[in-house]
Design an enzyme around this catalytic site. Structure first.
Site, mmCIF file in Angstrom:
data_model
loop_
_atom_site.group_PDB
_atom_site.id
_atom_site.type_symbol
_atom_site.label_atom_id
_atom_site.label_comp_id
_atom_site.label_asym_id
_atom_site.label_seq_id
_atom_site.Cartn_x
_atom_site.Cartn_y
_atom_site.Cartn_z
ATOM 1 N N LEU A 35 62.313 -38.666 -2.669
ATOM 2 C CA LEU A 35 62.260 -38.232 -1.204
ATOM 3 C C LEU A 35 61.325 -39.093 -0.554
ATOM 4 C CD1 LEU A 35 62.027 -34.529 -1.654
ATOM 5 C CD2 LEU A 35 64.175 -35.637 -0.981
ATOM 6 N N ARG A 61 57.155 -41.471 -0.975
ATOM 7 C CA ARG A 61 55.967 -41.870 -1.732
ATOM 8 C C ARG A 61 54.848 -41.458 -0.656
ATOM 9 N NH1 ARG A 61 57.582 -46.900 -3.408
ATOM 10 N NH2 ARG A 61 56.174 -46.667 -5.239
ATOM 11 N N GLY A 62 53.830 -41.223 -1.123
ATOM 12 C CA GLY A 62 52.336 -41.200 -0.336
ATOM 13 C C GLY A 62 51.382 -42.065 -1.026
ATOM 14 N N LYS A 63 50.250 -41.838 -0.655
ATOM 15 C CA LYS A 63 49.173 -42.612 -1.067
ATOM 16 C C LYS A 63 48.897 -42.178 -2.504
ATOM 17 C CE LYS A 63 44.434 -43.914 0.517
ATOM 18 N NZ LYS A 63 43.335 -43.556 1.682
ATOM 19 N N SER A 107 50.927 -40.068 -4.545
ATOM 20 C CA SER A 107 51.851 -39.398 -5.273
ATOM 21 C C SER A 107 53.430 -40.011 -4.946
ATOM 22 C CB SER A 107 51.947 -37.786 -4.792
ATOM 23 O OG SER A 107 52.226 -37.628 -3.641
ATOM 24 N N GLU A 108 54.258 -39.699 -5.611
ATOM 25 C CA GLU A 108 55.647 -39.880 -5.196
ATOM 26 C C GLU A 108 56.427 -38.644 -5.399
ATOM 27 O OE1 GLU A 108 56.919 -44.216 -6.370
ATOM 28 O OE2 GLU A 108 56.586 -43.205 -8.447
ATOM 29 N N LYS A 157 56.424 -33.326 -7.051
ATOM 30 C CA LYS A 157 55.428 -34.371 -6.761
ATOM 31 C C LYS A 157 54.633 -34.919 -8.010
ATOM 32 C CE LYS A 157 51.205 -34.250 -3.996
ATOM 33 N NZ LYS A 157 50.317 -33.465 -2.843
ATOM 34 N N ASP A 175 44.230 -32.238 6.523
ATOM 35 C CA ASP A 175 45.387 -33.059 6.841
ATOM 36 C C ASP A 175 46.405 -32.707 7.518
ATOM 37 O OD1 ASP A 175 46.281 -35.728 6.524
ATOM 38 O OD2 ASP A 175 46.876 -35.588 4.705
#
Length: 391
Positions: free
Chosen positions: A45, A47-49, A51-52, A68, A156
């Site tokens: 879906l 990716r973040g800083k 996590s994927e 996650k 956040d």
């Protein structure tokens, strides 16, 4: 200089003081691991800083879930996110943590969540009506008042972290990776939140902040929704971000705030802040957004976007604002889904309505030797960053 003036939250100040230590002492938390063989990844879906994020299937019951996979960070940070998610589980509009598993090969932890059929906010926000905005803002406030009442700041709040299934009018506040327990008098890291949603307290390096930080971020979201300007405060860096805010709220109130808390401003601001008058909210109204703006919307916004964190509405006060009168009336009439706090029931039957018959995706099979941890890209194609990819 005697240092900054201390500050304490106006509400829920001593929640954690009155709780047993194990409630907030996440470093001592013992994680109970589930079975990673229960899950099969379907597609990435985003990716973040930290996590994927993947869509997956729980093969024991054929239900869609979101997995996650955490990137290697300090164990302490992972434990904090898990403890907070467990403490908040079942709360109104809080994403439900369903399981915690570990890849046997890489030993990477993965969090398993309820699935939300999210619409990308950049598309969705352009279609929302005045009532829709009021409705979803109220739903976010339920989640915020709940987490604040539980002694937790999200830190956040932004559109990417609000999942909306518009068809079912279901909202979930996600990504609790930056969330933290509030302890009065504690100084916190100001390197939290995303630039466009950072409160002035973070930008002037005032560390004794509290739940009211989330209310500033919510105000930024509201402004972007009613004025159709995304993001509303568009700074190019953290210094420019405060300048963008000062051009709207004025420099006079900023200096009053700095004086009140005896904050020492970074000398880099001297050349860039200048002098700006406070602008009237009406100046941001034009023909394309006027149908979303009302006197009560502007009054509500004005009470959120305040420099002084102690002057902002709390989540509970916000829910009592006239902006939400129609929503409150409608929810009372509908019996508010027969749930406390008016949240949608988080039973798996309700969550997964219409997807319980999804067949197990056979073409993919277990990925990279594990049902949870995927190869670089299981689908072998470019994956656009999804809304909520920061999860």
């Amino acid at each position: 200089m005697s240092g900054p003036v201390p500050s304490r939250a106006r509400v829920y100040t001593d929640v954690n003081t009155h709780r047993p230590r194990e409630y907030w002492d996440y470093e001592s938390h013992v994680v109970e691991w589930g079975n990673q063989d229960d899950y099969q990844l379907v597609r990435k879906l985003g990716r973040g800083k930290y996590s994927e994020v993947f869509e997956a299937i729980n093969i024991t019951n054929n239900e869609k879930v979101v997995v996650k996979i955490l990137k290697p960070v300090k164990k302490k940070k992972i434990k904090r996110e898990i403890k907070i998610l467990e403490n908040l589980r079942g709360g109104p509009n809080i994403i439900t943590l369903a399981d915690i598993v570990k890849d046997p090969v890489s030993r990477t932890p993965a969090l398993v969540f309820e699935h939300v059929n999210n619409t990308d906010f950049k598309q969705l926000y352009q279609t929302l009506t005045d009532y829709d905005i009021r409705f979803y803002m109220y739903e976010i406030l339920k989640a915020l008042d709940y987490c604040h009442s539980m002694g937790i700041m999200h830190r956040d709040v932004k559109p990417h972290n609000v999942m909306i299934d518009h068809e079912h009018r279901k909202l979930r506040l996600i990504d609790w990776g930056l969330a933290e327990f509030y302890h009065p008098g504690q100084e916190y890291n100001v390197r939290v939140a995303s630039r466009y949603f950072k409160g002035p307290e973070l930008l002037v390096d005032y560390q004794m902040y509290d739940y009211s930080l989330d209310m500033w971020s919510l105000g930024c979201m509201l402004a972007s929704m009613i004025f159709r300007k995304e993001p509303f405060f568009h700074g190019h860096d953290n210094y420019d971000q405060l300048v963008r805010i000062a051009k709207v709220l004025g420099t006079e109130d900023l200096y009053d705030y700095i004086d009140k808390y005896n904050i020492e401003l970074d000398p880099r601001f001297n050349d860039i802040l200048g002098r700006h008058s406070r602008k009237r909210w009406e100046r941001f109204v034009h023909s394309e957004n006027q149908h979303l703006v009302s006197p009560e919307a502007l009054d509500f916004l004005d009470k959120l976007l305040r420099y002084d964190h102690q002057s902002r509405l709390t989540a509970r006060e916000a829910m009592e604002h006239p902006y939400f009168y129609t929503v409150v009336k409608d929810q009372a009439r509908m019996g508010s889904s027969s749930m406390p706090g008016g949240s949608t029931p988080v039973s798996s039957a309700n969550m997964m309505s219409g997807i319980s018959s999804v067949p197990t995706p056979s073409p993919l099979g277990p990925l990279a030797g594990s049902p949870v941890i995927a190869a670089a890209n299981p689908l072998g194609m470019p994956v656009p960053a999804a809304a909520g990819a920061q999860q």
